[in-house]
Design a protein around this motif. Sequence first.
Motif, PDB file in Angstrom:
ATOM      1  N   GLN A 188      -3.124 -80.599  54.699  1.00 13.13           N
ATOM      2  CA  GLN A 188      -2.998 -81.970  54.197  1.00 13.13           C
ATOM      3  C   GLN A 188      -3.333 -82.936  55.323  1.00 13.13           C
ATOM      4  O   GLN A 188      -2.749 -82.884  56.401  1.00 13.13           O
ATOM      5  CB  GLN A 188      -1.577 -82.232  53.683  1.00 13.13           C
ATOM      6  N   VAL A 216       2.732 -82.412  46.082  1.00 13.06           N
ATOM      7  CA  VAL A 216       2.405 -83.163  47.286  1.00 13.06           C
ATOM      8  C   VAL A 216       3.285 -84.408  47.321  1.00 13.06           C
ATOM      9  O   VAL A 216       3.337 -85.170  46.351  1.00 13.06           O
ATOM     10  CB  VAL A 216       0.917 -83.563  47.320  1.00 13.06           C
ATOM     11  N   LEU A 251      -7.535 -83.801  45.119  1.00  6.88           N
ATOM     12  CA  LEU A 251      -6.515 -82.773  45.304  1.00  6.88           C
ATOM     13  C   LEU A 251      -6.764 -81.673  44.285  1.00  6.88           C
ATOM     14  O   LEU A 251      -6.950 -81.948  43.105  1.00  6.88           O
ATOM     15  CB  LEU A 251      -5.115 -83.344  45.080  1.00  6.88           C
TER      16      LEU A 251
END
Length: 395
Positions: A188, A216, A251
């Motif tokens: 990330q 997330v 993502l």
Amino acid sequence: PKEIDRADYLSFYREQFHDWSEPAEIIHTRGEGVVEFTALFFIPSQAPYGLYTGDPPKGPQLYSKQVLVMNDCRDLLPDYLRFVRGMVDSPDLSLNISREALQHTRHLQIIRNHLEKKVIDAFKSVLSNDRKKYEELWTEFGKAIKGGIFMDYKNTEKLQDLLIFDTSHSPDRKTTLKEYVDRMSEGQKAIYYVTGESRSAVERLPQMDVFKEKKVEVLYFLDKVDEFLTQHLREYDGKRLQSISRGELDLDAGRSDDQQADGGREDNYKELIEFMHKRLSDKVKEVRISKRLISSPVCLVSSDSGYSLNMERLMREANQPIFKATRILEVNPQHGVIKTMQRLLNDSRCEPKLSNYCHLLYDQALLIDNDKIEDPVKFTSIISELFIDAYGQPL
């Protein structure tokens, strides 16, 4: 300071500042060297009257050899610490010094730097040792401290570790930026945040769906000042801060290859995208396939540069001259509405309806973003037509 009993401090505080609640922290410090001084400061447990309403409390008192020089010396502390109460006594200052002359003395800057550091250290100590107390203090003074970063980017490094935010990680505990970074998964690259009016409001945003599915963490920026804060707080510990409603986002939401192949690529919807952009060209700069939507057919985002949608809204509410944010309409090719529009695109007789649907989806995106519909009459008219199409002409 060690010889003074806490009860004496409290008695002095109440008598001097007429505040009957107990101060959160007491700072008694001395400075020696280029300039000598003694300072006694109190961090109150509640925000003083007028702190956020344009009528800030008086600054610290300034003494020289125990003789009052200035009753309201706001230059002793930076503006973002204007809630701190106290006094300074320095034998190195003239009894007859004017406010204008004081502002330009080296002595004042030395005292100011020392006191600022002591107050910041006091906040850091509470953050480390009493989290519940710190979150209570943050409720009172967090906006002022955030303002310190917004008003002067030079304050960013010394104040960023004091910041705490609501977070998707926990429903009842705020988080620091360091704690967020420590929890980040491998790979990330950004610290994600979302701006909004309340926790419940931001958690309902369709842009949040992919983050929930991917697990997330997202920071919730719920104070109006947070939008301005991001102008200077662009990264932390080498990780950039990224709004979930700005710029490109990709993502991996864990969708299967079959799902992604099922019309998920932009080239499969190229004609529909071009059709929608043509109909909405006066409203949006771009229409594109979304990589952040799961449950909603559309959402509005802005580009990474220029105003954000939230900043535009805040400036409009403040009756300030504004620049329009760059609007981008993202569509979800997995949603039934978009698939239906794709199918209708091949029927030329449906072009007027498709045009209406484009405007309807744009208005829907505005509503989701807590913004105003530009033409409510047209919006309700299209909704009425949809009912008639679905259930036939009325008798």
